[in-house]
Design an enzyme around this catalytic site. Structure first.
Site, PDB file in Angstrom:
ATOM      1  N   GLY A 202      -3.565  12.847  -3.376  1.00  0.00           N
ATOM      2  CA  GLY A 202      -2.964  12.532  -4.678  1.00  0.00           C
ATOM      3  C   GLY A 202      -1.657  11.791  -4.527  1.00  0.00           C
ATOM      4  N   ASN A 203      -0.948  11.641  -5.623  1.00  0.00           N
ATOM      5  CA  ASN A 203       0.379  11.022  -5.575  1.00  0.00           C
ATOM      6  C   ASN A 203       1.314  11.756  -6.522  1.00  0.00           C
ATOM      7  OD1 ASN A 203       0.347   9.595  -8.259  1.00  0.00           O
ATOM      8  ND2 ASN A 203      -1.472   8.674  -7.312  1.00  0.00           N
ATOM      9  N   ARG A 204       2.575  11.328  -6.552  1.00  0.00           N
ATOM     10  CA  ARG A 204       3.580  12.121  -7.252  1.00  0.00           C
ATOM     11  C   ARG A 204       3.777  11.725  -8.713  1.00  0.00           C
ATOM     12  NH1 ARG A 204       8.469  11.258  -3.606  1.00  0.00           N
ATOM     13  NH2 ARG A 204       9.518  12.482  -5.208  1.00  0.00           N
ATOM     14  N   SER A 205       2.898  10.920  -9.265  1.00  0.00           N
ATOM     15  CA  SER A 205       3.083  10.529 -10.674  1.00  0.00           C
ATOM     16  C   SER A 205       2.853  11.727 -11.598  1.00  0.00           C
ATOM     17  CB  SER A 205       2.098   9.413 -11.026  1.00  0.00           C
ATOM     18  OG  SER A 205       2.192   9.143 -12.402  1.00  0.00           O
TER      19      SER A 205
END
Ligand code: CTP
Length: 407
Positions: A202-205
């Site tokens: 995933g990513n941190r958005s």
């Protein structure tokens, strides 16, 4: 930003006025709430004060030094009464001024909008019919009540329209309808690329900026569809919400919903790569020492694909906005990388924000530059994500007008 007095009279529909207050505040308006004294049987002052950010009273004898019964009405750009009970409208029609709200209605020269809500018998009673006519003759705008379920088992005309509908007519009246009639599709949040049934890349958005864009677009009168990828914040009211998880899900959702839209804002942080295979069962530690090697494959570039397909599909949005999370280095500044990306992606506008461990992701503030295709201009904005979103929406509304004029 406009100054609005939100008068609330004592009906069960006062709870819907709480939602209307939120919409007005999210759109950036200053709101003074004036409930009549019996409203506290339905919604207390603490709710109005917390959501409006202003002191609330029903009483003309509170804060006498400020002469509130005249001052609030004089300062207002608009006076709303939601809900307007039969009793409140009778008092207003007769010109009574025995509390802060009725006093304000006499003192103001701003447009007045009332949204009545009551039982059908009361709405249709000749006294109410005559009072409504008197108010209309004096220029008060009365929003006709909806027909439907009332309190108890009754149903018929008398129901307060939904807060979003009242909000839309208020925005029209205040002239903030820059994107009225415009369909805007926004992607928000971050995609998750599954590895096995429990793990993902995933990513941190957090989705905060995309949600703020949806709020700002809706406040400007747009019809908004929000494709949400794992939002950490609630989606706004008054938008059509579609959920997507991985980049491939998002790809499908965008191509399903983009046809017929006027604007596409690709704000989601889309994973460029995904695991080549998704294990059907949880990946296990097979022995003491070894670790699995995860092979990645490229995800489609959704933004670039929509831009490319417009050449053969006139249904796809004529105005596309990309977002670029960039870091500067010795080879170029954040703006240099932004301009190169705008050219590469082929969209009409690119919003560049600088990212880093402590910048942008999960924060409430943001600093951005808006870049335009075929122009060396840029617009800088910094502030809360909603403030930044308002600037982006403002730029889209300017640019789409120019765009339509060129066609
Ligand atoms: N985007 C997309 N599909 C992808 C990756 C990104 O539609 N697979 C969109 C994003 O929503 C954003 C824009 O493309 O609007 C820019 O994303 P970014 O990741 O910064 O760009 P990349 O093209 O992936 O460039 P980089 O090589 O810098 O990662």
């Amino acid at each position: 930003m406009k100054r609005i007095v939100l008068g609330v009279s004592a009906g069960i529909a006062a709870y819907k006025s709480v939602l209307l207050l939120r919409l007005l505040r999210e759109a950036g308006h200053h709101v003074d709430v004036i409930p009549t004294s019996n409203v506290e049987n339905f919604v207390g002052d603490a709710t109005w004060e917390a959501l409006s950010g202003n002191r609330v009273t029903s009483n003309v004898f509170d804060g006498v030094q400020d002469v509130n019964h005249v001052r609030l009405g004089q300062l207002a750009d608009l006076v709303l009464v939601v809900p307007a009970t039969a009793d409140l409208m009778a008092k207003a029609a007769a010109g009574l001024a025995n509390d802060l709200l009725t006093g304000t209605l006499l003192a103001t020269r701003a447009p007045v909008v009332m949204a009545p809500a009551m039982h059908t018998e009361m709405w249709q009673h000749p006294a109410t019919v005559a009072n409504v006519q008197t108010l209309r003759d004096r220029g008060v705008r009365i929003i006709n009540p909806a027909t439907g379920r009332l309190t108890g088992k009754d149903s018929g005309p008398g129901r307060l329209p939904e807060p979003e509908e009242i909000f839309a007519s208020v925005q029209d009246l205040l002239g903030d309808a820059r994107l009225a009639g415009t369909k805007v599709l926004i992607t928000a949040g971050g995609t998750r690329e599954p590895l096995d049934p429990v793990r993902f890349l995933g990513n941190r958005s957090s989705g905060r900026q995309g949600v703020a864009l949806a709020e700002a677009a809706r406040a400007a009168g747009a019809e908004v569809t929000l494709i949400a990828c794992h939002l950490e914040v609630p989606a706004p009211h008054g938008v059509t919400l579609i959920e997507a998880s991985s980049a491939l899900d998002l790809h499908e959702a965008v191509f399903t919903h983009a046809p017929g839209q006027d604007v596409l804002i690709m704000n989601a942080a889309v994973a460029d790569f995904r695991p080549a295979t998704i294990e059907n069962s949880k990946i296990k530690k097979r022995d003491e020492y070894s670790a699995p090697v995860i092979e990645l494959v490229r995800n489609p570039d959704i933004l670039a694909e929509v831009v490319a397909q417009r050449a053969t599909n006139a249904q796809l949005p004529p105005f596309i906005v990309g977002f670029a999370a960039e870091t500067g280095d010795e080879q170029g500044t954040v703006l240099d990388y932004g301009r190169a990306k705008l050219a590469r992606k082929g969209c009409e506008m690119l919003v560049v924000n600088e990212v880093g461990a402590t910048l942008t992701f999960g924060q409430d503030t943001n600093s951005i530059h808006v870049l335009f295709a075929g122009s060396s201009d840029s617009v800088h904005a910094a502030g809360s994500k909603l403030e930044v979103a308002r600037v982006v929406i403002e730029q889209i509304s300017h640019a789409t007008k120019g765009h339509a004029a060129q066609e």
